[in-house]
Structures are given as structure tokens and as C-alpha cells.
Design an enzyme around this catalytic site. Structure first.
Site, PDB file in Angstrom:
ATOM      1  N   ILE A   1     -83.199 -72.058   7.549  1.00  0.00           N
ATOM      2  CA  ILE A   1     -83.516 -70.733   7.046  1.00  0.00           C
ATOM      3  C   ILE A   1     -84.212 -70.811   5.679  1.00  0.00           C
ATOM      4  O   ILE A   1     -84.003 -71.776   4.943  1.00  0.00           O
ATOM      5  CB  ILE A   1     -82.219 -69.876   6.864  1.00  0.00           C
ATOM      6  CG1 ILE A   1     -81.274 -70.558   5.874  1.00  0.00           C
ATOM      7  CG2 ILE A   1     -81.561 -69.604   8.194  1.00  0.00           C
ATOM      8  CD1 ILE A   1     -80.044 -69.730   5.470  1.00  0.00           C
TER       9      ILE A   1
ATOM     10  N   CYS B   1     -90.657 -65.450   2.750  1.00  0.00           N
ATOM     11  CA  CYS B   1     -90.410 -65.447   1.307  1.00  0.00           C
ATOM     12  C   CYS B   1     -89.849 -64.093   0.884  1.00  0.00           C
ATOM     13  O   CYS B   1     -90.496 -63.059   1.070  1.00  0.00           O
ATOM     14  CB  CYS B   1     -91.689 -65.722   0.524  1.00  0.00           C
ATOM     15  SG  CYS B   1     -91.372 -65.698  -1.262  1.00  0.00           S
TER      16      CYS B   1
ATOM     17  N   ASN C   1     -97.261 -76.107   3.652  1.00  0.00           N
ATOM     18  CA  ASN C   1     -96.562 -74.819   3.750  1.00  0.00           C
ATOM     19  C   ASN C   1     -97.512 -73.704   3.335  1.00  0.00           C
ATOM     20  O   ASN C   1     -98.157 -73.775   2.291  1.00  0.00           O
ATOM     21  CB  ASN C   1     -95.320 -74.857   2.858  1.00  0.00           C
ATOM     22  CG  ASN C   1     -94.467 -73.618   3.007  1.00  0.00           C
ATOM     23  OD1 ASN C   1     -94.801 -72.570   2.463  1.00  0.00           O
ATOM     24  ND2 ASN C   1     -93.378 -73.721   3.739  1.00  0.00           N
TER      25      ASN C   1
END
Lengths: 245, 304
Positions: free
Chosen positions: B192, B131, B100
Site C-alpha cells: 500500500i 499519493c 515511479n
């Protein structure tokens, strides 16, 4: 770390502010005093972390103060209720550094892990001295438990209604220990670090997400970089701590 | 191939359950409790070019059926992740892992992806443009279809590995962002990320989180996530990974019926470190009840 279901043994008041919850079940993951457990409470999403006060083969106890909705719920727990608990969390105190006569300092609900620590230091043949700090006479907790171990704690109260008047540091200055262990509010820990010349270890409180090192929710900056209070702590060496203003 | 097997961009997963980034560290903590190889894969902690301490504490707050976090992408930086974390991860997990990646500029995303692209253990790059807890990066790329496409193109140019774009729900039109990513070359979409949220402490009359706002996750967001997975999976051809409040086997099935090819589990790992294993173990019985032989049969099944 171990996950298990525990049964409430009892949930009795120690003082008007503090209660002791005894949980019966597999305590085999608890290896050192100063480690903590986290309780899953019905109706709450996040687990709630608590220092282990003391433990034996049949289970463990924690001491808690009602400060929010989670601990308010805990006050209603009854004998026989069952809770999902993660045990054996955190590093715990390092007993090998205690020396012969370490000083154990607890403030408020932070007196909790000092009981299990005192018991194990005594088992190892050391002579712990104990200082417990409270606000006032009615707040004093665990005194009888320490006495049953054969330890006679020095009690301090802010208003002088019991024991010495003042702070734990007022009692500490007279003892001149070679090593200390402390748990309590951060202001107390900081005062202990500032007034004592010797080395020591302190257990810190933090608002945690997971309690086992996965989420980085409780990180604290130290002299050796960012540390997770839940996984790298909650016990840190005095020399590692960076105090925040 | 077992009945739980799914394929994600040409790589087979033994089951569709994937621990989500930021809730699983680099896996070691969980390896104490179970064999990580039981997972199809997992997405490790979000990685940036430079080390980040993250936000001040408190970073965590309770919510009804969920939690808020404002960790702020704490990580040791990509070089240290490659030098220290990946070798340790290799000892406890023996399959391709999802890396990630986060950034504060398009160049940073590309730089971090280029470095992780060289790592054999990395099977996919999951690019976090969602984020909500950092300023000047993260979510700002995921709320604008053009910026999302720019990041996608820049990352695709530096890697041959499949690229997953992780989207934020904090937009009025998630479909346009997903389509922009697909057109720019994204190999998959995950959604999400957390929902921008806050709590106030009645005693102090101040926000609970030091960052003021944080991201809401947990069962509270599941129906919202499901709706967005439904919308996006109808609009794009690339695989969709559904996440947001998944905490049981039936949630996984719902996500897949809505169109997800695989499902990530986030906040549930933090309150039950065995959550993913319990979900994987419970899936066959749910499929039996539904009369479904292989889990891939149900992907998109609710679209009729």
C-alpha cells in the site's frame, strides 16, 4: 555518512534550558564544523538531528534544549547508555572563506556549532571573534569553553542581565567583519543577514525525516532552486537564502 | 538462481527486497554506505511531467511506530530526471530500475510514462495513483476503480515495459480497484501507499504538518498493509508487490506468505539507511528456521 554505536560519556546541564551530551565512539566521519549527527532514540521512530558542538578522535558532543518528547527522553540518558548514531551528515561550514578575523554568531542552542568552528579556525591561525546571544543571564552557555580556547565572546542578553543588553545584531554592528558564520533561530539569522554588509554562511534548523537526503522532507527554496537542508545544507551562503514571510 | 531469487513480470530479481519510491531518492545517498547492486532493484523518486517543489514545510511528523510525510511529490520533472538523474543513477546501480510515475491528469501519466519507456535502465513503470499529499491528482485516481482503469489503459498504450499500479489503502474496497487495474492491463500491483493521517501540536494547537494531513507509514501500518496484500493477491492473477511498514526479514516473509511476489521497504530506509541490506542478509536464516529452500515456495503460502 557513517552509522555507529556510541556510548554516553556524560549528559550535563549547561544552563536550565540546555544540556550537553558527550558521545564516545568512532567520530571519523565528522569532517567539518557545522555538520550534524542524528540519534536513534529508543521508543521513537524518526532520528533526531543535532549540530555537532565539538569533536575529537574519541567522540563528539552536542547541545540540546528540551522542546519535545524526544529531547525529554534525552535528558534521562546516563553515562554508559548506548545510542545508534549517524555521523558526518550535512555540508558544514566552509573555513576557506573565513578571512583573518571572521565573526561567529550563535543564538540560544545555536551557539553549539560555533565552539567547534572557533577551535578549528584558531588551529588554522585565524582570529575568530564570537558573539553569543541568550534570553537572560541564566541561559548563558558555553562561555567557559570559549574562554578555554582563548576566545573572549561578546555576550548579549535580551534583558541586559548579562553582557550587552539586546540582540546579537547590536553587537555585530560594531565589529564590521569581512565574513560571518551564524547559527540560531531563523529570525536571528534573518536579522544578521539584514544588518551585515559582508558575506557569510548560516546554519539552518529543519524538521527532518531521514537527515541524509533521501526523503525530501526538509526542502527549502533557495536562489539556486529547492535544496535539502539535510544534504545540501544545513549551511547555506547568505546570498542563496530566500526568506519566507 | 539463488534461493532468494524471485521473478517480477519476467525480470529476475536476486532477492525480493525493493526500496520503495520516495524513501530512496535516486540511490546515490545510499551508495555511500553499500553496493546498490546487492538490491534486486529499487523504485526511484516519483516523477511528474513538470518540476515540483512539493508542499510547504514542515512535511514530516513523528507517529507511534511510524511517521507522517506530506512531501507532495517534489521532483525535478521527467526531462531533468532523464537528463541528469538517470545517468548518475547508472553509475551506482547496474540493473533495471523501477521508474515511479505520478500525474494530475491521465494525459500526464501517459506523457511521463512514454518518456521513461525509452530509457534502457527502466525495467518497470510503477504508476502511483495513490499519493495522499497532492490535490487534484494522485490518490483521486486510485480511489475510483474506473479512473484507475483509465490511467492503466492510457499508460499501457504508450509502453512495452511492465506496468505496476501502486494502490492507496484509503478506500473501502481495495479489491475492486486492484481488479479494475488488472482488467485494464496492469502487469502487477503494488500496495500500500501511505495511510491518510494527521497530528496536532499541543503548543500551537495547530496541525503539525503545513499540509494539515500527511501519509502514515512505518511499522504502525504493517498489519493493515498485510491484510490488503492478502485480499488483493487472492483476487488478481498478476503479481502483487507488498509494502507498508516492512522493517525486518520476518515482515518480508509475512508479506510473501500473504501473497506478495516481492516486497518493498519504505520508511525503514529513512531511519536505518542499511535497512534493506540487513533484511537481505537476515532472510536466509529465517528460511532455514522455516525449513524453506527457495523463497518463491512461500508466496501465497498462508492462503492454504
Amino acid at each position: 555518512m557513517k552509522q555507529g554505536v556510541f556510548t554516553v560519556g556524560d549528559n550535563a546541564p549547561l544552563s536550565p534550558r540546555l544540556k550537553r551530551l558527550r558521545l564516545l565512539g568512532d567520530s571519523s566521519a565528522i569532517a567539518r564544523p557545522g555538520q550534524f549527527v542524528s540519534l536513534a532514540l529508543p521508543g521513537f521512530f524518526l532520528r533526531r538531528p543535532f549540530s555537532v558542538c565539538d569533536w575529537d578522535a574519541s567522540g563528539f558532543s552536542i547541545v540540546y534544549e528540551q522542546v519535545g518528547k524526544g529531547t525529554d527522553y534525552m535528558r534521562s540518558l546516563r553515562t554508559g547508555d548506548r545510542l545508534d548514531v549517524l555521523t558526518g551528515l550535512g555540508n558544514g561550514f566552509d573555513l576557506s572563506r573565513a578571512g583573518n578575523a571572521p565573526v561567529l554568531i550563535g543564538g540560544g542552542s545555536g551557539v553549539s556549532p560555533m565552539l567547534g568552528l572557533a577551535r578549528r579556525l584558531l588551529t588554522e591561525g585565524r582570529s575568530p571573534r564570537v558573539i553569543l546571544g541568550f534570553g537572560t543571564r541564566e541561559d548563558v552557555a558555553l562561555l567557559e569553553d570559549f574562554r578555554l580556547l582563548g576566545v573572549c565572546p561578546t555576550i548579549t542578553t535580551l534583558d541586559g542581565s548579562f553582557g550587552l543588553r539586546g540582540l546579537v545584531t547590536d553587537a555585530l554592528e560594531e565589529l564590521q567583519p569581512s565574513f560571518f558564520y551564524a547559527c540560531g533561530p531563523e529570525a536571528m539569522l534573518r536579522a544578521v543577514a539584514e544588518c551585515s554588509a559582508c558575506d557569510g554562511q548560516m546554519s539552518f534548523d529543519a524538521r527532518m525525516g531521514c537527515g541524509f537526503g533521501a526523503c525530501m522532507g526538509c526542502t527549502r527554496m533557495t536562489r539556486s532552486g529547492p535544496k535539502r537542508v539535510c544534504r545540501d545544507g544545513p549551511v547555506f551562503d547568505r546570498g542563496e537564502i530566500v526568506w519566507e514571510d | 538462481m539463488g534461493r532468494l531469487s524471485v521473478s517480477l513480470c519476467g525480470i529476475e530479481l536476486t532477492n525480493p527486497v525493493i526500496p520503495a519510491s520516495g524513501t530512496f531518492g535516486y540511490g546515490y545517498e545510499f551508495a555511500e554506505l553499500f553496493d546498490l547492486d546487492r538490491l534486486g532493484t529499487f523504485s526511484f523518486k516519483g516523477t511528474t511531467a513538470l518540476p515540483r517543489f512539493g508542499n510547504p514545510t514542515p512535511r514530516i511528523a513523528e507517529a507511534p511506530a511510524g511517521m507522517l510525510n506530506a512531501v507532495g511529490l517534489q521532483n525535478p520533472g521527467v526531462d531533468k530526471v532523464i537528463a541528469e538523474e538517470l545517468p548518475k543513477l547508472k553509475k551506482v546501480f547496474h540493473k533495471p530500475v523501477i521508474a515511479n510515475v505520478s500525474g494530475f491528469s491521465i494525459e500526464e501519466y501517459a506523457e511521463v510514462c512514454a518518456k521513461l519507456d525509452k530509457e534502457e535502465q527502466v525495467g518497470w513503470l510503477e504508476v502511483n495513483i495513490s499519493c495522499p499529499n497532492v490535490h487534484g491528482g494522485g490518490m483521486s485516481f486510485g480511489t475510483d476503480p474506473r479512473a484507475a482503469a483509465e490511467v492503466t489503459k492510457a499508460v499501457k498504450a504508450v509502453t512495452t515495459k511492465p506496468v505496476i499500479l501502486k494502490l492507496t489503502p484509503n478506500v473501502s474496497d481495495i479489491v475492486s480497484v486492484a481488479k479494475a487495474c488488472e482488467e485494464a492491463g496492469a502487469d502487477a500491483i503494488s500496495l500500500i501507499n501511505t495511510v491518510l493521517a494527521m497530528r496536532i501540536d499541543l503548543k500551537t494547537r495547530r496541525p503539525v504538518l503545513a499540509n494539515t494531513t500527511g501519509g502514515l507509514s512505518g511499522p504502525a501500518v504493517f498489519p493493515l498493509a498485510l491484510r490488503m496484500v492478502w485480499q488483493v493477491s487472492q483476487a488478481v492473477r498478476v503479481p502483487v508487490i507488498g509494502l507498508g511498514g516492512v522493517s525486518g526479514a520476518e515482515d518480508v516473509i509475512e508479506m510473501m506468505l500473504a501473497g506478495a511476489s516481492a516486497v518493498q521497504v519504505g520508511a525503514a530506509n529513512l531511519v536505518d539507511p542499511l535497512a534493506c541490506i540487513r533484511i537481505i542478509d537476515a532472510l536466509p536464516a529465517v528460511l532455514d528456521r522455516m525449513g524453506v529452500k527457495n523463497i518463491t515456495e512461500i508466496i501465497g503460502g498462508a492462503h492454504g
